[in-house]
Design a protein around this motif. Structure first.
Motif, PDB file in Angstrom:
ATOM      1  N   SER A   1     -35.341 -45.867 -16.197  1.00  6.71           N
ATOM      2  CA  SER A   1     -35.328 -45.056 -17.184  1.00  6.71           C
ATOM      3  C   SER A   1     -34.062 -44.965 -18.030  1.00  6.71           C
ATOM      4  O   SER A   1     -33.862 -44.683 -19.265  1.00  6.71           O
ATOM      5  N   ASN A   2     -32.901 -45.469 -17.619  1.00  2.00           N
ATOM      6  CA  ASN A   2     -31.791 -45.486 -18.267  1.00  2.00           C
ATOM      7  C   ASN A   2     -31.815 -46.474 -19.445  1.00  2.00           C
ATOM      8  O   ASN A   2     -30.965 -46.196 -20.229  1.00  2.00           O
ATOM      9  N   SER A   3     -32.847 -47.389 -19.684  1.00  3.31           N
ATOM     10  CA  SER A   3     -32.931 -48.401 -20.543  1.00  3.31           C
ATOM     11  C   SER A   3     -34.262 -48.138 -21.333  1.00  3.31           C
ATOM     12  O   SER A   3     -34.732 -48.850 -22.187  1.00  3.31           O
ATOM     13  N   PHE A  25     -38.579 -33.221 -16.698  1.00  3.91           N
ATOM     14  CA  PHE A  25     -36.966 -33.275 -16.856  1.00  3.91           C
ATOM     15  C   PHE A  25     -36.389 -34.628 -16.543  1.00  3.91           C
ATOM     16  O   PHE A  25     -35.618 -35.198 -17.213  1.00  3.91           O
ATOM     17  N   PHE A  26     -36.982 -34.945 -15.327  1.00  4.45           N
ATOM     18  CA  PHE A  26     -36.240 -36.322 -14.905  1.00  4.45           C
ATOM     19  C   PHE A  26     -37.328 -36.895 -14.015  1.00  4.45           C
ATOM     20  O   PHE A  26     -38.196 -36.244 -13.382  1.00  4.45           O
ATOM     21  N   TYR A  56     -38.534 -42.534 -23.240  1.00  2.00           N
ATOM     22  CA  TYR A  56     -39.961 -43.071 -22.917  1.00  2.00           C
ATOM     23  C   TYR A  56     -40.059 -44.279 -22.592  1.00  2.00           C
ATOM     24  O   TYR A  56     -39.158 -45.215 -23.129  1.00  2.00           O
ATOM     25  N   ASN A  57     -40.883 -44.632 -21.605  1.00  2.00           N
ATOM     26  CA  ASN A  57     -41.096 -45.956 -21.067  1.00  2.00           C
ATOM     27  C   ASN A  57     -41.792 -46.913 -22.267  1.00  2.00           C
ATOM     28  O   ASN A  57     -42.845 -46.415 -23.127  1.00  2.00           O
ATOM     29  N   ASP A  67     -45.260 -42.041 -20.566  1.00  2.00           N
ATOM     30  CA  ASP A  67     -44.456 -41.838 -19.447  1.00  2.00           C
ATOM     31  C   ASP A  67     -42.943 -41.542 -20.018  1.00  2.00           C
ATOM     32  O   ASP A  67     -42.261 -42.593 -20.369  1.00  2.00           O
ATOM     33  N   SER A  68     -42.424 -40.328 -20.028  1.00  2.00           N
ATOM     34  CA  SER A  68     -41.279 -40.162 -20.286  1.00  2.00           C
ATOM     35  C   SER A  68     -40.471 -38.781 -19.845  1.00  2.00           C
ATOM     36  O   SER A  68     -41.026 -38.266 -18.802  1.00  2.00           O
ATOM     37  N   VAL A  69     -39.087 -38.865 -19.904  1.00  2.00           N
ATOM     38  CA  VAL A  69     -38.315 -37.831 -19.613  1.00  2.00           C
ATOM     39  C   VAL A  69     -37.045 -37.215 -20.303  1.00  2.00           C
ATOM     40  O   VAL A  69     -36.971 -37.921 -21.480  1.00  2.00           O
TER      41      VAL A  69
END
Length: 163
Positions: A31-33, A78-79, A116-117, A123-125
């Motif tokens: 998710s960092n990228s 949130f995460f 988001y993915n 799919d998101s945080v």
């Protein structure tokens, strides 16, 4: 014989924690990228619960609307590792101070970053990355599994030396 049962239980328990936490950690790292967009914080609700053993705790449920390529999406996560599990809808906090910090960071009717993915836009945080609680689960799993394997090796050596 009973030591083999405890050893097997320790190994299985350790493997279980590794199995649960590793995919969450890998996805959290991915998710960092992920792509970033701006989302609108529609609501943030706090529910207070009380447990006789641990006292008060708070469930924070957030609703953020965001758009990707003209299509609207909603996130409440949130995460990676938080989300809907049974009656638990969002993020659990153990202190009112932490709740106030989150409310200040995510004020209702304002905008925030949503990650988001790129392969699945729903799919998101709100906070990308690996959370320490997931690392603790993985560490516990590795330690439990390692202790179980060590017991198997020690028991095997003692059986071999007796024969």
């Amino acid at each position: 014989p009973s030591s083999w049962f405890l050893t097997a239980l320790t190994c299985i328990g350790g493997f279980f924690f590794i199995y649960l936490s590793l995919p969450i950690i890998l996805k959290g790292n991915a998710s960092n990228s992920w792509n970033k967009t701006t989302g609108y914080i529609k609501s943030l609700e706090v529910s207070e619960y009380y447990d006789y053993e641990s006292g008060s705790y708070y469930d924070i449920d957030i609703s953020v609307i965001y758009n990707v390529k003209g299509k609207e999406y909603k996130t409440s996560r949130f995460f990676i590792g938080s989300g809907s599990i049974g009656s638990w809808s969002g993020h659990i906090c153990s202190s009112r101070k932490e709740v106030e910090k989150i409310k200040k960071y995510f004020p209702v009717h304002s905008y925030t970053n949503v990650y988001y993915n790129p392969e699945n836009h729903s799919d998101s945080v709100l906070m990308p990355g690996i959370m320490w609680s997931n690392l603790i689960l993985l560490l516990f799993g590795i330690l439990s599994f390692g202790i179980g394997i060590s017991c198997v090796i020690v028991d095997s050596r003692s059986i071999i030396s007796k024969s």
